[in-house]
Scaffold this motif. Structure first.
Motif, mmCIF file in Angstrom:
data_model
loop_
_atom_site.group_PDB
_atom_site.id
_atom_site.type_symbol
_atom_site.label_atom_id
_atom_site.label_comp_id
_atom_site.label_asym_id
_atom_site.label_seq_id
_atom_site.Cartn_x
_atom_site.Cartn_y
_atom_site.Cartn_z
ATOM 1 N N TRP A 141 0.611 -1.242 0.131
ATOM 2 C CA TRP A 141 -0.371 0.030 0.212
ATOM 3 C C TRP A 141 1.369 0.941 0.051
ATOM 4 N N SER A 142 1.922 1.121 0.600
ATOM 5 C CA SER A 142 2.971 2.730 -0.033
ATOM 6 C C SER A 142 3.217 2.696 -0.885
ATOM 7 N N ASN A 143 3.050 1.427 -1.728
ATOM 8 C CA ASN A 143 3.518 1.946 -3.287
ATOM 9 C C ASN A 143 2.159 2.687 -4.298
ATOM 10 N N PRO A 144 2.164 3.315 -4.985
ATOM 11 C CA PRO A 144 1.147 4.708 -5.629
ATOM 12 C C PRO A 144 0.761 3.388 -6.766
ATOM 13 N N LEU A 145 1.290 2.524 -6.878
ATOM 14 C CA LEU A 145 0.507 1.798 -7.621
ATOM 15 C C LEU A 145 -0.444 1.025 -7.577
ATOM 16 N N ALA A 146 -0.467 0.526 -5.840
ATOM 17 C CA ALA A 146 -1.630 -0.353 -5.991
ATOM 18 C C ALA A 146 -3.047 0.799 -5.341
ATOM 19 N N TRP A 147 -2.669 1.699 -4.360
ATOM 20 C CA TRP A 147 -3.923 2.713 -4.703
ATOM 21 C C TRP A 147 -4.779 2.649 -6.114
ATOM 22 N N TRP A 148 -3.897 3.717 -6.997
ATOM 23 C CA TRP A 148 -3.939 3.460 -8.096
ATOM 24 C C TRP A 148 -4.817 2.770 -9.251
ATOM 25 N N TRP A 149 -4.541 0.960 -8.860
ATOM 26 C CA TRP A 149 -4.932 -0.166 -9.359
ATOM 27 C C TRP A 149 -6.349 -0.477 -8.635
ATOM 28 N N SER A 150 -6.885 0.516 -6.939
ATOM 29 C CA SER A 150 -7.355 -0.312 -6.185
ATOM 30 C C SER A 150 -8.985 1.183 -6.716
ATOM 31 N N LEU A 151 -8.467 2.052 -7.024
ATOM 32 C CA LEU A 151 -9.368 2.817 -7.832
ATOM 33 C C LEU A 151 -9.966 2.618 -8.732
ATOM 34 N N LEU A 152 -9.283 2.736 -9.717
ATOM 35 C CA LEU A 152 -9.561 1.777 -10.478
ATOM 36 C C LEU A 152 -10.511 0.676 -10.977
ATOM 37 N N THR A 153 -10.148 0.154 -9.712
ATOM 38 C CA THR A 153 -11.252 -1.335 -9.950
ATOM 39 C C THR A 153 -12.567 -1.127 -8.973
ATOM 40 N N LEU A 154 -12.168 0.237 -7.994
ATOM 41 C CA LEU A 154 -14.067 0.570 -7.046
ATOM 42 C C LEU A 154 -14.463 1.915 -8.158
ATOM 43 N N ARG A 194 -10.000 -4.636 -18.197
ATOM 44 C CA ARG A 194 -8.857 -4.554 -18.213
ATOM 45 C C ARG A 194 -8.144 -3.447 -16.708
ATOM 46 N N SER A 195 -9.301 -3.282 -16.335
ATOM 47 C CA SER A 195 -8.772 -1.836 -14.779
ATOM 48 C C SER A 195 -8.502 -3.332 -13.608
ATOM 49 N N PHE A 196 -9.053 -4.907 -13.621
ATOM 50 C CA PHE A 196 -8.588 -5.504 -12.867
ATOM 51 C C PHE A 196 -7.104 -5.663 -12.856
ATOM 52 N N LEU A 197 -6.829 -5.891 -14.099
ATOM 53 C CA LEU A 197 -5.809 -6.749 -14.784
ATOM 54 C C LEU A 197 -4.921 -5.279 -16.127
#
Length: 319
Positions: free
Chosen positions: A18-31, A78-81
């Motif tokens: 979660w310290s990686n910004p990519l994790a937050w970006w991916w989570s937002l895409l998924t949401l 494509r957002s999930f993966l």
């Protein structure tokens, strides 16, 4: 807490914490994608059984919902993966992250999105008698089919010039859509004119993004590779094998930073546009009441002229 997936031996990977910004970006895409899917189901429940009408009938709205589903679910996949096709990079180590799968899903989804716009233009052109809009409706899908060919060329050969041409064709296609909607502005009053103006503004913003950010990015990558002479182009058959068997898992923000902007807009606002097209199309029986008097008069005279041309032929047939 961290999200960890086993990387392929050839990949460059680190923990997606979660310290990686990519994790937050991916989570937002998924949401956002989950919310988009929920909205589609609501629209399907509300619209697929609406009474049949002349311009937004049951068969038409069902087709529109089907096209929208392809785009909504395709973008969600494509957002999930997430993946970047030419670079062969992805976030998760699964065969579903292979470029051949992702690009195939994207191709179907994008053609369906173009078909939605074609249906809207045909609907509006028919009720206003606007030949410009009707002609544009037949041009959009062929243009996007050509764009998809250049996209596959770029993916298979790893040549960014194909991406630049692809997105330039998308710009041409939506320039045509924008011109068609501008032609319709004088034909409507009230809320319909407001909606058309909003759509035109959105298309103008999209064109500005393509021409100032997206296309220049791909051209810059292409020029860099040509100048360095470090990129070995693949032949199409080699590329087909490559996109089917090779994917590189990376959680390095530097590898993704140029992809985040367009992916975020694409998987959110473009999907919202697809959903909005369904709603707009479903109102086909209500839109004519917002036509201007001049449009109604012109449309009526054109209709009478068509009937007048048909009647002599019908009379001769009876004789």
């Amino acid at each position: 807490m961290s999200l960890e997936w086993r990387a392929r031996p050839s990949s460059v990977s680190s923990s997606l914490a979660w310290s990686n910004p990519l994790a937050w970006w991916w989570s937002l895409l998924t949401l956002v994608s989950g919310a988009n899917i929920a909205v589609w189901f609501v629209l399907y429940r509300q619209l697929h059984e609406q009474p049949t009408g002349s311009l937004g009938g049951t068969s038409g709205i069902e087709l529109m919902l089907l096209l929208c589903a392809a785009y909504v679910f395709g973008c969600a996949f494509r957002s999930f993966l997430p993946r970047a096709d030419v670079q062969r990079i992805c976030l998760f180590d699964t065969w579903l992250s292979s470029v051949v799968v992702g690009r195939s899903v994207a191709t179907v989804a994008e053609i369906c999105f173009a078909a939605q716009w074609a249906m809207i233009l045909h609907q509006l052109g028919t009720m206003t008698g606007a030949d410009t809009t009707l002609n544009a409706a037949w041009v959009i899908v062929p243009l996007i089919l050509i764009a998809e060919c250049f996209s596959w060329y770029a993916v298979l050969t790893t040549n960014y010039l194909g991406n630049a041409i692809e997105n330039s064709i998308w710009a041409v296609a939506f320039f045509v859509v924008g011109i068609s909607l501008c032609r319709l502005l004088p034909a409507f009053d009230g809320p319909v004119r407001v909606v058309l103006a909003i759509a035109i503004a959105g298309i103008a913003s999209y064109l500005a993004f393509l021409m100032t950010i997206d296309v220049p990015m791909y051209l810059s990558r292409w020029r860099t590779e040509v100048a360095d002479g470090s990129s070995k182009r693949l032949r199409p058959l080699e590329g087909l094998h490559d996109v089917s068997t090779r994917w590189i898992v990376t959680h390095d923000l530097a590898e993704w930073k140029d992809e985040i902007a367009w992916m975020s807009l694409y998987f959110s606002m473009a999907v919202w546009a697809s959903l909005a097209l369904c709603v707009f199309y479903s109102l086909g029986d209500y839109l004519p009441r917002y036509r201007t008097e001049a449009t109604v008069a012109s449309w009526s005279s054109d209709a009478l002229a068509v009937v007048g041309k048909q009647q002599p032929g019908a009379a001769r047939h009876k004789v």
